[in-house]
Design an enzyme around this catalytic site. Sequence first.
Site, PDB file in Angstrom:
ATOM      1  N   GLU A  94       2.195   3.297 -13.456  1.00 50.71           N
ATOM      2  CA  GLU A  94       1.956   4.637 -13.992  1.00 50.71           C
ATOM      3  C   GLU A  94       2.488   4.806 -15.410  1.00 50.71           C
ATOM      4  OE1 GLU A  94       0.224   6.979 -12.723  1.00 50.71           O
ATOM      5  OE2 GLU A  94      -0.063   6.342 -10.653  1.00 50.71           O
ATOM      6  N   GLU A 125       9.916 -11.634   2.037  1.00 50.30           N
ATOM      7  CA  GLU A 125      11.134 -10.926   1.643  1.00 50.30           C
ATOM      8  C   GLU A 125      12.399 -11.757   1.881  1.00 50.30           C
ATOM      9  OE1 GLU A 125      12.837  -8.259   5.198  1.00 50.30           O
ATOM     10  OE2 GLU A 125      10.955  -7.496   4.373  1.00 50.30           O
TER      11      GLU A 125
END
Length: 312
Positions: A94, A125
């Site tokens: 963004e 992960e």
Amino acid sequence: MTSTAAFAALRAQLAALTTEAFRPELADLDRLPTRAIAELMNADDAAVAAAVAGQLPRIAAAIDAIAERMGRGGRLVYAGAGTAGRLGVLDASECPPTFATGPGQVVGLVAGGPDALVNAVEGAEDRAEAAVADLAALGLTADDAVVGVSASGRTPYAVGAVEHARRAGALTVGLSCNAGSALGAAAEHAIEVVTGPELITGSTRLKAGTAQKLVLNMISTITMVRLGKTYGNLMVDLRASNDKLRARARRIVAQATGAGDAEIEAALAETGGEVKNAILVLLGGVDGPAAARLLAAADGRLRPALDAARER
């Protein structure tokens, strides 16, 4: 350590995390009316902002340190797995349209790579070495800032990213939702927003995810304010890449200057559609090329460029 012993150790670690705790009062959740479940979720969410508020001094200190690094040319890098990693990528993505950040100036790394944005990449992960490789591929420098994001605060990918970044001399921030986390201990700046047990046990995309999103909003937004990417509360570095954003650009120029439509159109045309430059043309009484030079001399900050224009 045998696989059975390793599993028992992991189970003990998870049992100690507040984000993984079971809420016995919700044991009959699935029997409740939909409205009642919605009310419970809404009450949970209402408590998140207060948890974030408790960490505001730490958040502000981290933002100031990040802005100082970025002010000298460094990058902001988020690193996380699962929901936490996706939130970092979202926040990074963004920044270019909102603040006209340059390519690679704000980066989101998610364990497992781009495929992990839409699919679960099993085991990603757990690989701290993958975070090291991902940061090495970026050419990490001491001017950069790395924010590890993990609800549990123990995710190896996030902890490994912060540990590697710290060894490289980069600024490090650990954002988690458990107190006394391994991630917080590894980072220079520990932000631990303790949101407590989730409505659905262990589903940290809920309160913990909301808390992380709020903090990431603060980190990117306030850092950009500190870097002069706004004028007051107007996003004057907006990149107008579509009709909606072009209309917003005109509205921002109008709000900043009070000029009429014809003047705004002329200023935007003279400055190639650059909002900040157009405002400087209108408020500073300079032409487009002079506006560009004044902004360059002021490191892109509109207020000092305006002061310089008025002193001419």
